[in-house]
Every structure is written in C-alpha cells, then in structure tokens.
Motif scaffolding. Sequence first.
Motif, PDB file in Angstrom:
ATOM      1  N   GLU A 130       0.850  -1.179   0.000  1.00  0.00           N
ATOM      2  CA  GLU A 130       0.000   0.000   0.000  1.00  0.00           C
ATOM      3  C   GLU A 130       0.887   1.231   0.000  1.00  0.00           C
ATOM      4  OE1 GLU A 130      -3.067   0.034   2.916  1.00  0.00           O
ATOM      5  OE2 GLU A 130      -3.514  -2.087   2.628  1.00  0.00           O
ATOM      6  N   PRO A 131       0.431   2.314  -0.644  1.00  0.00           N
ATOM      7  CA  PRO A 131       1.243   3.530  -0.684  1.00  0.00           C
ATOM      8  C   PRO A 131       1.538   4.046   0.724  1.00  0.00           C
ATOM      9  CG  PRO A 131      -0.666   3.723  -2.134  1.00  0.00           C
ATOM     10  CD  PRO A 131      -0.835   2.459  -1.341  1.00  0.00           C
ATOM     11  N   ASP A 132       2.745   4.471   0.920  1.00  0.00           N
ATOM     12  CA  ASP A 132       3.184   5.005   2.202  1.00  0.00           C
ATOM     13  C   ASP A 132       4.056   6.220   1.891  1.00  0.00           C
ATOM     14  OD1 ASP A 132       4.896   5.566   4.451  1.00  0.00           O
ATOM     15  OD2 ASP A 132       4.427   3.577   5.245  1.00  0.00           O
ATOM     16  N   ARG A 133       3.537   7.394   2.185  1.00  0.00           N
ATOM     17  CA  ARG A 133       4.210   8.646   1.825  1.00  0.00           C
ATOM     18  C   ARG A 133       5.634   8.717   2.385  1.00  0.00           C
ATOM     19  NH1 ARG A 133       2.234  13.368  -0.080  1.00  0.00           N
ATOM     20  NH2 ARG A 133       3.462  15.216   0.271  1.00  0.00           N
ATOM     21  N   VAL A 134       5.830   8.345   3.625  1.00  0.00           N
ATOM     22  CA  VAL A 134       7.151   8.418   4.249  1.00  0.00           C
ATOM     23  C   VAL A 134       8.127   7.488   3.530  1.00  0.00           C
ATOM     24  CG1 VAL A 134       8.447   7.973   6.376  1.00  0.00           C
ATOM     25  CG2 VAL A 134       6.227   9.109   6.487  1.00  0.00           C
ATOM     26  N   ARG A 135       7.701   6.277   3.258  1.00  0.00           N
ATOM     27  CA  ARG A 135       8.587   5.320   2.576  1.00  0.00           C
ATOM     28  C   ARG A 135       8.879   5.752   1.143  1.00  0.00           C
ATOM     29  NH1 ARG A 135       6.886   0.805   5.832  1.00  0.00           N
ATOM     30  NH2 ARG A 135       8.347   0.950   7.533  1.00  0.00           N
ATOM     31  N   LEU A 136       7.864   6.253   0.442  1.00  0.00           N
ATOM     32  CA  LEU A 136       8.072   6.719  -0.931  1.00  0.00           C
ATOM     33  C   LEU A 136       9.029   7.913  -0.960  1.00  0.00           C
ATOM     34  CD1 LEU A 136       4.468   6.346  -2.380  1.00  0.00           C
ATOM     35  CD2 LEU A 136       6.480   4.947  -2.929  1.00  0.00           C
ATOM     36  N   THR A 137       8.930   8.788   0.020  1.00  0.00           N
ATOM     37  CA  THR A 137       9.837   9.928   0.110  1.00  0.00           C
ATOM     38  C   THR A 137      11.259   9.441   0.348  1.00  0.00           C
ATOM     39  OG1 THR A 137       8.070  11.350   0.933  1.00  0.00           O
ATOM     40  CG2 THR A 137      10.338  12.061   1.384  1.00  0.00           C
ATOM     41  N   ASP A 138      11.413   8.450   1.217  1.00  0.00           N
ATOM     42  CA  ASP A 138      12.734   7.874   1.484  1.00  0.00           C
ATOM     43  C   ASP A 138      13.323   7.261   0.211  1.00  0.00           C
ATOM     44  OD1 ASP A 138      14.947   6.828   3.168  1.00  0.00           O
ATOM     45  OD2 ASP A 138      14.026   4.888   2.667  1.00  0.00           O
ATOM     46  N   SER A 171       5.447   8.740 -14.242  1.00  0.00           N
ATOM     47  CA  SER A 171       4.914   7.909 -13.170  1.00  0.00           C
ATOM     48  C   SER A 171       5.242   6.473 -13.476  1.00  0.00           C
ATOM     49  CB  SER A 171       3.399   8.110 -13.087  1.00  0.00           C
ATOM     50  OG  SER A 171       2.880   7.271 -12.087  1.00  0.00           O
TER      51      SER A 171
END
Length: 179
Positions: free
Chosen positions: A118-126, A177
């Motif tokens: 599932e999308p996770d903003r913190v992980r995607l930013t990392d 994307s």
Amino acid sequence: MFDHGHLTTGQTVLVHGAAGGVGSLAVQLAREVGARVIGTGRAGDRDVALDLGAHSFLDLEADELPHAGEVDLVFDVIGGDILTRSTELVRPGGTVVTIAMPPTVQPTNGRAIFFVVEPDRVRLTDLAQRLRAGRLKPIVGAVRPLSETASAFARRRRTPGKTIIQVADEEGTQHSSSV
C-alpha cells in the motif's frame, strides 16, 4: 523485507526475481542494510542482479534451489512452486515474505507472510531521496506517453524493468509515473 521479515545486517536474504522491477529494488535495499543477498531469476538476469549488489545468483531454470543454502528471509515476487519450495530454505525463526500470493506452506519453525503493498508517503519519500542520491538505481524498461498506456501493458512478452508512463500537465510540463 524490513517490516514483515525484520531483515538486518549480517542476515541472508534470497530475492526471487532479482532483476525485475520490484526484486531489483529489494536487492539494493537489502545490500544497503548489510545483508548477504542471493538473487534468483533467469540466466539472462544474472549480470543485472550481480551488478545491483547480489552476492550470488541462482538460475531458476538450471540451478537447484537448495543450492542457495539456508536463509533468514525469502522475498518472493513469483509465487507458485517457487514460493512453496523456498519455504524449505528458511532457517528456524526465519520468514518468507511474498507479494505474489498467499503462501500454502509455512517454513518449519518459521513464518510466511503475504501482503499487498500500500502507498506510504514516508517510505516513498525515502525511496525518492535514495534515488536522487544515487543510492538506488531502478531498472527502467520503457518510457511511454499517456496515450500509449493501454498498449504499453497489453504486450504478452516480458519487458525487463519498470514501464514509465509520461504525463503532461496543462502547461505542457512533463511528469513521469512508474506503474
């Protein structure tokens, strides 16, 4: 690998599909944390997986899976028979983490976990920061315009890497994307 498999420095992880879109990132992230990485795939994937940081590679069409030896973690993106046979490689206390399908077999004295990413903003930013810093190298198979989205994914043949769909906003600025 980290949340469900608790992968840490010094452990051994077997990454199925090590040269694919997801597996290639798993190899790099596991290597960065200090794990010993065994990649798997087809013979033509060997050099890519080793270049990404895998310590060794197993050709799933020619090599015997038990030659990998015992591992602390199996990260599976393939499923089926490969997933089932991989449970035999897990050390006591180890884990099979799969995103392909719910496991039908549990490792002896270990566990098997299926999850949907599932999308996770913190992980995607990392991940984005790692990419910008050059610490993460995604494999891009193709960059296609938005108008070709359907045909980009209608192909029956295997395309190595991720397909990027390029989208333009109202000002004509191009954005990409990954799918």
